[in-house]
Design an enzyme around this catalytic site. Sequence first.
Site, mmCIF file in Angstrom:
data_model
loop_
_atom_site.group_PDB
_atom_site.id
_atom_site.type_symbol
_atom_site.label_atom_id
_atom_site.label_comp_id
_atom_site.label_asym_id
_atom_site.label_seq_id
_atom_site.Cartn_x
_atom_site.Cartn_y
_atom_site.Cartn_z
ATOM 1 N N ASN A 9 -39.590 44.015 28.258
ATOM 2 C CA ASN A 9 -39.265 42.982 27.278
ATOM 3 C C ASN A 9 -38.271 42.023 27.932
ATOM 4 O O ASN A 9 -37.083 42.305 28.001
ATOM 5 C CB ASN A 9 -38.652 43.648 26.030
ATOM 6 C CG ASN A 9 -38.246 42.635 24.975
ATOM 7 O OD1 ASN A 9 -38.546 41.444 25.093
ATOM 8 N ND2 ASN A 9 -37.556 43.092 23.942
ATOM 9 N N LYS A 11 -37.304 39.289 26.853
ATOM 10 C CA LYS A 11 -36.592 38.534 25.806
ATOM 11 C C LYS A 11 -36.617 37.035 26.174
ATOM 12 O O LYS A 11 -37.629 36.586 26.722
ATOM 13 C CB LYS A 11 -35.179 39.081 25.625
ATOM 14 C CG LYS A 11 -35.205 40.596 25.373
ATOM 15 C CD LYS A 11 -33.914 41.156 24.908
ATOM 16 C CE LYS A 11 -34.059 42.661 24.693
ATOM 17 N NZ LYS A 11 -32.847 43.299 24.208
ATOM 18 N N HIS A 94 -38.700 44.068 16.489
ATOM 19 C CA HIS A 94 -37.544 44.324 17.373
ATOM 20 C C HIS A 94 -36.251 44.132 16.577
ATOM 21 O O HIS A 94 -36.160 43.253 15.720
ATOM 22 C CB HIS A 94 -37.585 43.376 18.578
ATOM 23 C CG HIS A 94 -36.585 43.768 19.623
ATOM 24 N ND1 HIS A 94 -35.254 43.475 19.510
ATOM 25 C CD2 HIS A 94 -36.723 44.487 20.763
ATOM 26 C CE1 HIS A 94 -34.613 43.983 20.555
ATOM 27 N NE2 HIS A 94 -35.484 44.604 21.331
ATOM 28 N N GLU A 96 -33.531 42.791 17.209
ATOM 29 C CA GLU A 96 -32.902 41.462 17.241
ATOM 30 C C GLU A 96 -33.526 40.532 16.197
ATOM 31 O O GLU A 96 -32.890 39.580 15.752
ATOM 32 C CB GLU A 96 -33.020 40.866 18.660
ATOM 33 C CG GLU A 96 -32.029 41.529 19.610
ATOM 34 C CD GLU A 96 -32.495 41.592 21.052
ATOM 35 O OE1 GLU A 96 -33.444 40.883 21.428
ATOM 36 O OE2 GLU A 96 -31.879 42.370 21.813
ATOM 37 N N GLU A 168 -35.761 52.596 19.278
ATOM 38 C CA GLU A 168 -34.654 51.901 19.929
ATOM 39 C C GLU A 168 -33.457 51.884 18.982
ATOM 40 O O GLU A 168 -33.336 50.967 18.155
ATOM 41 C CB GLU A 168 -35.038 50.449 20.224
ATOM 42 C CG GLU A 168 -36.205 50.264 21.151
ATOM 43 C CD GLU A 168 -36.160 48.901 21.844
ATOM 44 O OE1 GLU A 168 -36.095 48.882 23.058
ATOM 45 O OE2 GLU A 168 -36.160 47.881 21.146
ATOM 46 N N GLY A 174 -28.876 46.705 24.745
ATOM 47 C CA GLY A 174 -28.239 45.510 25.291
ATOM 48 C C GLY A 174 -26.859 45.747 25.867
ATOM 49 O O GLY A 174 -26.351 46.869 25.914
ATOM 50 N N SER A 216 -30.967 50.545 26.762
ATOM 51 C CA SER A 216 -30.240 50.879 28.003
ATOM 52 C C SER A 216 -31.002 51.860 28.892
ATOM 53 O O SER A 216 -30.423 52.831 29.386
ATOM 54 C CB SER A 216 -28.840 51.426 27.676
ATOM 55 O OG SER A 216 -28.103 50.495 26.927
ATOM 56 N N GLY A 237 -35.397 46.473 28.515
ATOM 57 C CA GLY A 237 -34.881 45.111 28.378
ATOM 58 C C GLY A 237 -34.305 44.628 29.702
ATOM 59 O O GLY A 237 -35.034 44.214 30.607
HETATM 60 P P1 PGA Z 1 -31.982 46.946 26.945
HETATM 61 O O1 PGA Z 1 -32.923 46.323 25.803
HETATM 62 O O2 PGA Z 1 -32.861 47.761 27.861
HETATM 63 O O3 PGA Z 1 -31.399 45.759 27.640
HETATM 64 O O4 PGA Z 1 -30.939 47.777 26.273
HETATM 65 C C1 PGA Z 1 -33.969 47.066 25.233
HETATM 66 C C2 PGA Z 1 -34.662 46.278 24.160
HETATM 67 O O5 PGA Z 1 -34.006 45.532 23.428
HETATM 68 O O6 PGA Z 1 -35.901 46.361 24.022
#
Ligand code: PGA
Length: 256
Positions: A9, A11, A94, A96, A168, A174, A216, A237
């Site tokens: 992803n 983003k 997601h 976000e 997640e 993030g 993460s 991510g």
């Molecule tokens: P991250 O994001 O690996 O940067 O923690 C994962 C995601 O939001 O899908």
Amino acid sequence: MKNKIVIANFKMNPVSLKETQKIVRDIEKGISLIKKTEVVLCPPLVFFGSLKRKSKKIFYGAQNSFYEEKGAYTGEVSNNMLSDLGLKYVILGHSERRNGEIGVKEDDSLINKKVKSAFSFSLIPVLCIGEVERDESHQYLEYIKNQIEIGLNGISKNLIEKVIIAYEPVWAIGKNAVREATPEEFREIYVFIKKILSDKFGAKNIENLRIIYGGSVHPENCESFLRDGGADGFLVGRDSLNPKKFLQIINTVESL
Ligand code: PGA
């Protein structure tokens, strides 16, 4: 037999087509020996059409979609448009987008409409779920149950095992993550999700359904999520923007 899957992803990164192309090229170069693991990249949609996609081993996905087929929905992209472009997957729900980080808050029934629409245009939905916090009275389990039951409401028994569920936990995502989840925490949720789904759709119909971990994910922690957590793959991510790290994650998945 279900193959494991690793989904990138990106983003809203990187900012140029040139940089996106470079990441894709580097990933393509590194996956020539991968045989079993499914690799999916979800770059910014605006760059997708201009990418020189050389590897047949990589599938592509979108990071969101709208449930209507066409019409006066300024700025939205429909699932049939994605399908027409050759995309195979779509990330839906997601955190976000659920939690207002992008200015809107998507709820479970909106996400359910998107999941149904994705299926009707032959896209595979990657349904993201996960609690905002882990409370001691275990309310988070109810929260997750709702996300799954409402998110997948009305999906037929013969389609259900195509859905990919990405667990997640919001607190693990993030650069502001409190911490990553532990493989044991993932395992608990994995079993919990399977139970909800088998009650609703029947155990046989969800045998091949994949539940992956996101939040993460790094080359250093991915092996334990596979070995001890039983993860069917990952939604990555930050480390998906770093081809070296992303390839290390793919290679670990492939080797187990
Ligand atoms: P991250 O994001 O690996 O940067 O923690 C994962 C995601 O939001 O899908």
